[in-house]
Scaffold this motif. Sequence first.
Motif, PDB file in Angstrom:
ATOM      1  N   TYR A  71      -6.253   2.702 -11.079  1.00 24.48           N
ATOM      2  CA  TYR A  71      -7.197   2.193 -10.089  1.00 24.48           C
ATOM      3  C   TYR A  71      -6.500   1.289  -9.081  1.00 24.48           C
ATOM      4  O   TYR A  71      -5.730   0.408  -9.452  1.00 24.48           O
ATOM      5  CB  TYR A  71      -8.321   1.424 -10.767  1.00 24.48           C
TER       6      TYR A  71
ATOM      7  N   VAL B 121      -1.813  -4.676  -1.758  1.00 21.46           N
ATOM      8  CA  VAL B 121      -3.088  -4.198  -2.297  1.00 21.46           C
ATOM      9  C   VAL B 121      -3.034  -4.331  -3.820  1.00 21.46           C
ATOM     10  O   VAL B 121      -2.012  -4.021  -4.444  1.00 21.46           O
ATOM     11  CB  VAL B 121      -3.349  -2.726  -1.900  1.00 21.46           C
TER      12      VAL B 121
ATOM     13  N   ARG C  37       0.821  -1.209   0.000  1.00 21.60           N
ATOM     14  CA  ARG C  37       0.000   0.000   0.000  1.00 21.60           C
ATOM     15  C   ARG C  37       0.859   1.263   0.000  1.00 21.60           C
ATOM     16  O   ARG C  37       0.551   2.243  -0.689  1.00 21.60           O
ATOM     17  CB  ARG C  37      -0.933  -0.014   1.212  1.00 21.60           C
TER      18      ARG C  37
ATOM     19  N   GLY D 233      -8.877  -1.337  -3.656  1.00 23.18           N
ATOM     20  CA  GLY D 233      -8.963  -1.365  -2.200  1.00 23.18           C
ATOM     21  C   GLY D 233      -8.630   0.005  -1.645  1.00 23.18           C
ATOM     22  O   GLY D 233      -8.301   0.938  -2.382  1.00 23.18           O
ATOM     23  N   SER D 234      -8.694   0.113  -0.346  1.00 22.36           N
ATOM     24  CA  SER D 234      -8.454   1.397   0.298  1.00 22.36           C
ATOM     25  C   SER D 234      -6.958   1.680   0.440  1.00 22.36           C
ATOM     26  O   SER D 234      -6.153   0.764   0.650  1.00 22.36           O
ATOM     27  CB  SER D 234      -9.103   1.404   1.681  1.00 22.36           C
ATOM     28  N   LEU D 235      -6.600   2.952   0.336  1.00 23.81           N
ATOM     29  CA  LEU D 235      -5.221   3.368   0.602  1.00 23.81           C
ATOM     30  C   LEU D 235      -5.003   3.661   2.084  1.00 23.81           C
ATOM     31  O   LEU D 235      -3.895   4.025   2.481  1.00 23.81           O
ATOM     32  CB  LEU D 235      -4.866   4.592  -0.247  1.00 23.81           C
ATOM     33  N   ASP D 236      -6.039   3.502   2.882  1.00 26.86           N
ATOM     34  CA  ASP D 236      -5.911   3.638   4.336  1.00 26.86           C
ATOM     35  C   ASP D 236      -5.614   2.277   4.939  1.00 26.86           C
ATOM     36  O   ASP D 236      -6.323   1.305   4.683  1.00 26.86           O
ATOM     37  CB  ASP D 236      -7.207   4.195   4.943  1.00 26.86           C
TER      38      ASP D 236
ATOM     39  N   LYS E 199       0.768   4.496  -2.654  1.00 27.30           N
ATOM     40  CA  LYS E 199       0.661   5.913  -2.265  1.00 27.30           C
ATOM     41  C   LYS E 199       1.826   6.724  -2.820  1.00 27.30           C
ATOM     42  O   LYS E 199       1.656   7.871  -3.261  1.00 27.30           O
ATOM     43  CB  LYS E 199       0.589   6.028  -0.739  1.00 27.30           C
TER      44      LYS E 199
END
Length: 346
Positions: free
Chosen positions: A309, A322, A295, A312-315, A299
């Motif tokens: 795309y 991911v 992840r 999933g979430s980047l948090d 970022k």
Amino acid sequence: MFFASDNSGPAHPSVLEAIARANEGFRTGYGADKEMDNVRQLVRDLFEAPEAAVYLVATGTAANAIALGTLAQPWDALFCTKMSHINEDECNAPEFYSGAKLTLVQDENAKMTAATLTAAIEAEETRGVHGPQRGPVSITQVTEKGTVYTLDELKALTDVAKSYGLKTHLDGARFSNAIVTLGCTPAEMTWKAGIDVACFGGTKNGLMGVEAVVIFDPTLAWEFELRRKRGAHLFSKHRFLSAQMEAYLTDNLWLELATQANGSGQRLAEGLRASGVVTFDYDPEANLMFFKMARGLHKKVQNAGAYYYVMGSLDGPDDELVEGRLVCDWSVGPDGVDAFLTALNA
């Protein structure tokens, strides 16, 4: 660094010039323009199919839905994979236009096999009037996972369909990219492999917005025409669709653009492998790929300007893997690919 989708890229300058030329003077509407006469012959020549019926619509959804409406009855089961575009991304348009029921065939990396298709067909038409009847088979080529059916795999599927008396539709939104990967001709990937109706995509490969539906059995042509009109997809100023497709087919522009897109995709895949921080569940085969990396790396490259795309979430924890999706269109050249890899490896 734009890798979100090949329908996000620009139209090719030759296409825009063709539209401008078509805007001069007057043309008969509804597909009776001189450009469409040329397009029809160019498509027939390209597909080695002198009797084929050729029609244009503005979107891939319209092409697939109207084609399948022509092949299917409202009481039919329409066989496709879970990750087929007609199942995942067309808001039930194939069901709306055909009345048929999408019936999902087990797949591996978005590809059905002769065995899984046979099993799905055998599971239908078992309850007489109370259940759906067996209907057409729809194949997505390139698949939504970026995998490509070989010619032998296509032939195996159409052989199964024909053994049950069923028609086969090819969803070719990325038709040209598959041709480049396989190194074959359009005829070899369609009617010579047993395909009855093919959608020859252009929007994802440098056109402003037009798709061709190629019907190899001309007895189906009139029904398609009626369904296209009834479905509100017969353009009055049809010349602007024709002009795009005419430019696309002139001097093999369609093949040149797909070759560029696939080349960028392979350059990107090779660079990702060499980075040592990315994994693929399967080898990318065209211009579309799914990959996994930490992840924190997602970022980092997105903060550097990469647009694509993330599935999933980047948090969350930076070291958690991911999935992401990268797509190269015709306009993504070596500089764009190398900028992404530089940001990743910095």
